[in-house]
Design an enzyme around this catalytic site. Structure first.
Site, PDB file in Angstrom:
ATOM      1  N   GLY A 170       0.815  -1.220   0.000  1.00  0.00           N
ATOM      2  CA  GLY A 170       0.000   0.000   0.000  1.00  0.00           C
ATOM      3  C   GLY A 170       0.844   1.263   0.000  1.00  0.00           C
ATOM      4  O   GLY A 170       0.613   2.189  -0.779  1.00  0.00           O
ATOM      5  N   ARG A 171       1.863   1.319   0.870  1.00  0.00           N
ATOM      6  CA  ARG A 171       2.650   2.560   0.989  1.00  0.00           C
ATOM      7  C   ARG A 171       3.664   2.714  -0.133  1.00  0.00           C
ATOM      8  O   ARG A 171       4.414   3.692  -0.158  1.00  0.00           O
ATOM      9  CB  ARG A 171       3.302   2.637   2.371  1.00  0.00           C
ATOM     10  CG  ARG A 171       4.083   1.410   2.777  1.00  0.00           C
ATOM     11  CD  ARG A 171       4.400   1.423   4.277  1.00  0.00           C
ATOM     12  NE  ARG A 171       5.072   0.191   4.717  1.00  0.00           N
ATOM     13  CZ  ARG A 171       4.437  -0.921   5.071  1.00  0.00           C
ATOM     14  NH1 ARG A 171       3.114  -0.981   4.992  1.00  0.00           N
ATOM     15  NH2 ARG A 171       5.103  -1.976   5.467  1.00  0.00           N
TER      16      ARG A 171
HETATM   17  O1  F6P Z   1      -4.166   0.007   7.914  1.00  0.00           O
HETATM   18  C1  F6P Z   1      -2.980  -0.015   7.208  1.00  0.00           C
HETATM   19  C2  F6P Z   1      -3.180  -0.228   5.735  1.00  0.00           C
HETATM   20  O2  F6P Z   1      -3.309  -1.564   5.464  1.00  0.00           O
HETATM   21  C3  F6P Z   1      -2.046   0.397   4.965  1.00  0.00           C
HETATM   22  O3  F6P Z   1      -0.926  -0.413   4.919  1.00  0.00           O
HETATM   23  C4  F6P Z   1      -2.688   0.689   3.667  1.00  0.00           C
HETATM   24  O4  F6P Z   1      -1.946   1.605   2.919  1.00  0.00           O
HETATM   25  C5  F6P Z   1      -4.023   1.218   4.114  1.00  0.00           C
HETATM   26  O5  F6P Z   1      -4.335   0.431   5.245  1.00  0.00           O
HETATM   27  C6  F6P Z   1      -5.132   1.183   3.106  1.00  0.00           C
HETATM   28  O6  F6P Z   1      -5.413  -0.108   2.661  1.00  0.00           O
HETATM   29  P1  F6P Z   1      -6.255  -0.358   1.371  1.00  0.00           P
HETATM   30  O7  F6P Z   1      -5.549   0.242   0.208  1.00  0.00           O
HETATM   31  O8  F6P Z   1      -6.392  -1.844   1.247  1.00  0.00           O
HETATM   32  O9  F6P Z   1      -7.609   0.289   1.562  1.00  0.00           O
END
Ligand code: F6P
Length: 539
Positions: A256-257
């Protein structure tokens, strides 16, 4: 496991020196302790490191096998062991590189095909060929959180001078205030809503997406035309009712990051156009090549990692301030908080054993010069040391305001000089004497005006914040975090620490809405729920 003993011994002696005196002793210090890749120059000479310290720090890279782990990542091995995934965000910017094999499959054809679909979609939206119920799109609302928000939101602001598409807005918080304030004033018939979620299950994002859909339907918009999704979970995007032609998928090997380089960056591409987005990718790719090829002492991500390790793990400074003298990098500190603290804020090594050194530091910051008029007091005269990472462009994007940019540069350089130089008690006394003070009052006033100095900082300088340079900077920080994680022996690519709070929030939902009692909750939580209920917070 690396051996920290030698570095700790070096710290015993080096830690008593003065940075300024090291410049006096070595006229070449600024050159020796700076490195450059392309147009980026990283100066770490205003720290206490010297040649033996750098040798011991770079030795950590060999001890931890940074080269081997780096090759494993770029080679598509499943280095995210606790989630059993490869880590291949670098493939998203591998524009003219060769194949990238993961699990015996070359991922590049799919990556390039998705990128081409994004370009096609962006061109159609930007030209008005693809429009909403009320005509050409005027606004884009990206709904996402964490990596599905911070990357594109930071990038869209950073590259504002290159915007020539619809206006971009970002909604992340489940607090209804965020979406309400964002949608107010937008036209539901000419707004494109992008639901950005790797998993498509994140509670905040799905709640905001449903709110946006209801707003659009009530306002005469057409969600079939005006919603897009960015996700690895295409079954879920279909169940939400999003037109497959507006869905841009990616694989689980994009964390995600680390996801701004692919579909999660769609809002940026819509704002600056596919050419600008390509330049951003090429900047990231240039940093990948540098990271893979350069010797440790010339390798910018490695140097940033090692200086960070020196300050946090060896000198024991608990936090790190990121201070971009660039208003358009206002969201960079928040982005780096997720990148560094979600990646390296861990207590166990890859094999489950406890870490022998503290994990990653607390990262915080604000753009300069604003911070100067807020928290720099503590940085200059507080009892603790905060290593500062300054960033500055040689020129701004406003030629008519070049004078203001020169003021910005002068302020940035003045801060790192002041932190290093400080002001002695004698200098402070002389100033008070000049003001006509004497005796005990002179002495008392002078003490308040002493700056201890010898406070370390680094400076990253670049000519202009173009999409290419910005891509270099983001990839630089990504690899820095990876190198730090390798040296600590941890997995930088999982984030189990976010799970417990999510689980408890789900179980507290029915308690907060009053359909379940607080029995079994601790006394504090039960009392807080009771307060909320007694003050109008129940369903
Ligand atoms: O809660 C942390 C997390 O899993 C992050 O690592 C990620 O960027 C964010 O939530 C959003 O997740 P998603 O893109 O699955 O909605």
């Amino acid at each position: 496991m690396v051996d920290w003993t030698h570095l700790k011994e070096l710290h015993e002696t080096v830690g008593t020196r003065q940075i300024l005196a090291m410049f006096d002793a070595d006229p070449n210090r600024a050159e020796t302790f700076s490195a450059q890749v392309g147009d980026l120059r990283f100066d770490y000479s205003k720290t206490l490191v010297d040649a033996p310290v750098m040798e011991a720090l770079t030795d950590l890279c060999d001890q931890a096998d940074v080269a081997g782990r780096r090759a494993a990542m770029f080679g598509g091995e499943r280095i995210n062991e606790t989630e059993d995934r490869a880590v291949l965000h670098t493939a998203l910017r591998n524009l003219d590189g060769g194949p990238v094999i993961s699990g015996a499959i070359d991922v590049m054809p799919e990556v390039l095909a998705t990128l081409e679909r994004m370009r096609f979609f962006s061109d159609a939206v930007r030209s008005g060929e693809k429009a909403g119920a009320g005509g050409a799109f005027t606004d884009i609302v990206n709904i996402g959180i964490g990596g599905s928000d911070l990357g594109p939101a930071m990038a869209a602001l950073a590259l504002a001078p290159y915007h020539d598409g619809p206006r971009c807005h970002f909604v992340s918080n489940v607090d209804g205030a965020h979406i309400a304030d964002t949608l107010r004033g937008l036209d539901p018939k000419t707004t494109l809503v992008i639901v950005a979620s790797k998993t498509f299950t994140t509670i905040e994002t799905m709640a905001n997406a449903r709110t946006a859909r209801a707003w659009m339907e009530e306002g005469g918009g057409d969600p079939a035309k005006q919603f897009a999704a960015l996700s690895t979970a295409q079954d879920k995007t279909a169940a939400f009712g999003i037109n497959d032609a507006h869905v841009f998928g990616f694989e689980d090997w994009v964390g995600g990051r680390y996801s701004v380089w692919g579909p999660i960056g769609l809002s940026l591409m819509l704002a600056i156009g596919p050419k600008g987005f390509d330049a951003f990718l090429r900047g990231g790719q240039a940093m990948d090549r540098h990271f893979q090829a350069a010797e440790w002492h010339e390798n910018l991500p490695v140097l940033l990692a090692l200086i960070g390790i020196w300050h946090h793990q060896i000198c024991g400074y608990p936090t790190r301030a990121v201070l971009p003298y660039d208003q358009r990098l206002a969201r960079l500190p928040a982005y780096l908080q997720q990148l560094e603290m979600e990646s390296n804020g861990k207590s166990v090594a890859m094999d489950g054993s406890a870490l022998s050194v503290p994990s990653g530091p607390i990262v915080w910051g604000e753009p300069g010069t604003n911070g100067q008029h807020a928290f720099y007091q503590l940085i200059h005269q507080g009892t603790g040391v905060v290593p500062c990472e300054f960033m500055i462009a040689a020129q701004g994007h406003e030629p008519d305001l070049a004078y203001q940019h020169r003021l910005l540069v002068a302020n940035c350089l003045a801060q790192s000089e002041a932190l290093m130089r400080g002001r002695s008690l004698d200098e402070a006394r002389a100033r008070m004497a000049d003001k006509g003070l004497e005796g005990a009052e002179l002495e008392r006033q002078a003490r308040h005006r002493v700056f201890p100095g010898n406070r370390p900082s680094t400076t990253l300088v670049y000519p202009l914040l173009t999409p290419f340079v910005f891509g270099q900077i983001v990839a630089l920080y990504e690899h820095r975090v990876f190198v730090e994680g390798i040296i600590f022996g941890i997995n930088s690519y999982d984030q189990w620490g976010v799970e417990l709070g999510k689980e408890l929030a789900t179980s507290l939902g029915p308690v907060v809405d009053g359909t379940q009692s607080a029995a079994g909750k601790d006394g504090s939580t039960a009392a807080l729920v009771d307060f909320v209920h007694r003050h109008g917070g129940a369903a």
